[in-house]
Design an enzyme around this catalytic site. Sequence first.
Site, PDB file in Angstrom:
ATOM      1  N   HIS A 184      33.137  38.206  49.607  1.00  0.00           N
ATOM      2  CA  HIS A 184      32.425  39.158  48.758  1.00  0.00           C
ATOM      3  C   HIS A 184      30.920  38.982  48.942  1.00  0.00           C
ATOM      4  O   HIS A 184      30.392  37.885  48.784  1.00  0.00           O
ATOM      5  CB  HIS A 184      32.784  38.935  47.283  1.00  0.00           C
ATOM      6  CG  HIS A 184      34.109  39.536  46.908  1.00  0.00           C
ATOM      7  ND1 HIS A 184      34.449  39.805  45.604  1.00  0.00           N
ATOM      8  CD2 HIS A 184      35.161  39.923  47.663  1.00  0.00           C
ATOM      9  CE1 HIS A 184      35.665  40.311  45.569  1.00  0.00           C
ATOM     10  NE2 HIS A 184      36.117  40.391  46.809  1.00  0.00           N
ATOM     11  N   LYS A 202      32.033  28.933  37.871  1.00  0.00           N
ATOM     12  CA  LYS A 202      31.500  27.645  38.305  1.00  0.00           C
ATOM     13  C   LYS A 202      32.450  26.472  38.147  1.00  0.00           C
ATOM     14  O   LYS A 202      32.206  25.400  38.726  1.00  0.00           O
ATOM     15  CB  LYS A 202      30.209  27.336  37.513  1.00  0.00           C
ATOM     16  CG  LYS A 202      29.039  28.186  37.938  1.00  0.00           C
ATOM     17  CD  LYS A 202      28.492  27.754  39.270  1.00  0.00           C
ATOM     18  CE  LYS A 202      27.818  28.887  40.007  1.00  0.00           C
ATOM     19  NZ  LYS A 202      28.608  29.537  41.021  1.00  0.00           N
ATOM     20  N   TYR A 224      31.582  42.859  36.208  1.00  0.00           N
ATOM     21  CA  TYR A 224      31.298  42.221  34.929  1.00  0.00           C
ATOM     22  C   TYR A 224      30.754  43.290  33.986  1.00  0.00           C
ATOM     23  O   TYR A 224      29.766  43.953  34.309  1.00  0.00           O
ATOM     24  CB  TYR A 224      30.253  41.120  35.089  1.00  0.00           C
ATOM     25  CG  TYR A 224      30.724  39.898  35.832  1.00  0.00           C
ATOM     26  CD1 TYR A 224      31.135  38.761  35.148  1.00  0.00           C
ATOM     27  CD2 TYR A 224      30.743  39.854  37.233  1.00  0.00           C
ATOM     28  CE1 TYR A 224      31.557  37.618  35.819  1.00  0.00           C
ATOM     29  CE2 TYR A 224      31.165  38.721  37.912  1.00  0.00           C
ATOM     30  CZ  TYR A 224      31.568  37.612  37.202  1.00  0.00           C
ATOM     31  OH  TYR A 224      31.988  36.495  37.867  1.00  0.00           O
ATOM     32  N   PRO A 255      34.031  30.443  31.918  1.00  0.00           N
ATOM     33  CA  PRO A 255      34.344  30.990  33.245  1.00  0.00           C
ATOM     34  C   PRO A 255      33.453  32.146  33.685  1.00  0.00           C
ATOM     35  O   PRO A 255      33.602  32.616  34.810  1.00  0.00           O
ATOM     36  CB  PRO A 255      35.796  31.449  33.087  1.00  0.00           C
ATOM     37  CG  PRO A 255      35.949  31.739  31.629  1.00  0.00           C
ATOM     38  CD  PRO A 255      35.081  30.743  30.928  1.00  0.00           C
ATOM     39  N   TYR A 308      24.819  32.138  41.451  1.00  0.00           N
ATOM     40  CA  TYR A 308      26.193  32.593  41.582  1.00  0.00           C
ATOM     41  C   TYR A 308      26.819  32.101  42.895  1.00  0.00           C
ATOM     42  O   TYR A 308      27.967  31.660  42.919  1.00  0.00           O
ATOM     43  CB  TYR A 308      26.255  34.116  41.497  1.00  0.00           C
ATOM     44  CG  TYR A 308      27.655  34.661  41.274  1.00  0.00           C
ATOM     45  CD1 TYR A 308      28.139  34.835  39.976  1.00  0.00           C
ATOM     46  CD2 TYR A 308      28.478  34.998  42.330  1.00  0.00           C
ATOM     47  CE1 TYR A 308      29.419  35.335  39.756  1.00  0.00           C
ATOM     48  CE2 TYR A 308      29.755  35.496  42.123  1.00  0.00           C
ATOM     49  CZ  TYR A 308      30.222  35.664  40.823  1.00  0.00           C
ATOM     50  OH  TYR A 308      31.498  36.142  40.618  1.00  0.00           O
TER      51      TYR A 308
END
Length: 389
Positions: A72, A296, A200, A292, A384
């Site tokens: 991704h 991580k 998200y 979550p 990220y």
Amino acid sequence: MRTQVAIIGSGPSGLLLGQLLADAGVDTIILERATKDYVLGRIRAGVLEEGMADMLDEAGAGARMRREGLPHDGFDLTFSGRHHRIDLHALTGKRVVVYGQTEVTRDLMDRREATGGVTIYEAQNVQPHDFDGASPYVTYDKDGVTHRIDCDFIAGCDGFHGPSRKAVEGKGLQTFERVYPFGWLGIVAEVPPVSHELIYCNHPRGFALCSMRSNTRSRYYVQCALDEKVEEWSDDRFWDEIRRRLPAETAEAVTTGPSIEKSIAPLRSFVAEPMRFGRLFLVGDAAHIVPPTGAKGLNLAASDVRYLFDGLRDYYADKSDSGINAYSERALRRVWKAERFSWWMTNTMHRFPDAGPFGQRMQEAELDYLSGSIAAQTSLAENYVGLPY
């Protein structure tokens, strides 16, 4: 029995540490309280940083991930009815790989078996002993008999509820914790994901996440109250709720189907310090938990393994203890940065019941600033994809 490093727990961190050590010529025994099938039945996270993916390659367990994992380059944020894509690769030159934790565990188990590593399943009442001195050992019960493993070091890779952290309570252990006033209701369904990248979503009804484990298996979550029960959520109710929280065009594209797993997970931030007590090392969830939201947890366990493996390898190869002496400090520096990022993501994307009108406006301003600032997006992206080890 005797080994050089006794590892408690056969999750990804214990297996990864064990394989790296085995390939370096260090003898290990892994103790696991559950059965192999039970361990493989746990459905967990699945977004891997490049650093963790590279470590799986280093351990000889990355081939299937490279074939079947989904690289991704970015993900979507949705808020106020609009999308904003975070282009991870353009901002950092890095990407993540979506590959389920269950598959990581399976690949590491297969690699351990292929290389002759010893794992003792259904080891009950595991207890570390004398780790403050020069001759630590671990005891466990199996088939009605108590066994003892003498070793040089003990690695506690046994999770939040395991015996390793309990063994060091009262020995200078400090804990830091934040419990969040909501949980995640998650389902897994054998349906294609709504998007080829994660979404998200910040919405007045609460957070939502559209994720996947493969091109045919989807993982979806919605924020829910802590007192809600899984039994109260039919599949139809879940699909209706997540579509309410997504922008209209995304909601229309959601493919629904029967769930194959459904659960509610509470969210917490937790850190235990230090992560070394004599010859006992805490690794992964035994030492820290992250919400979550920032993907991580599994990756943070991998960075612990990186630091601990490097230290143990140098100890056995060069008779140097500098790496193991620095383990706790090095690991905790990265732990707290990951805790900060996960806390920030959680606060930015969820609706808090006590935020009030001012708090809500601040959250909206944060998202609006993020969508218009390359500097803010770069900060998000570099955290990220994973900070350097």
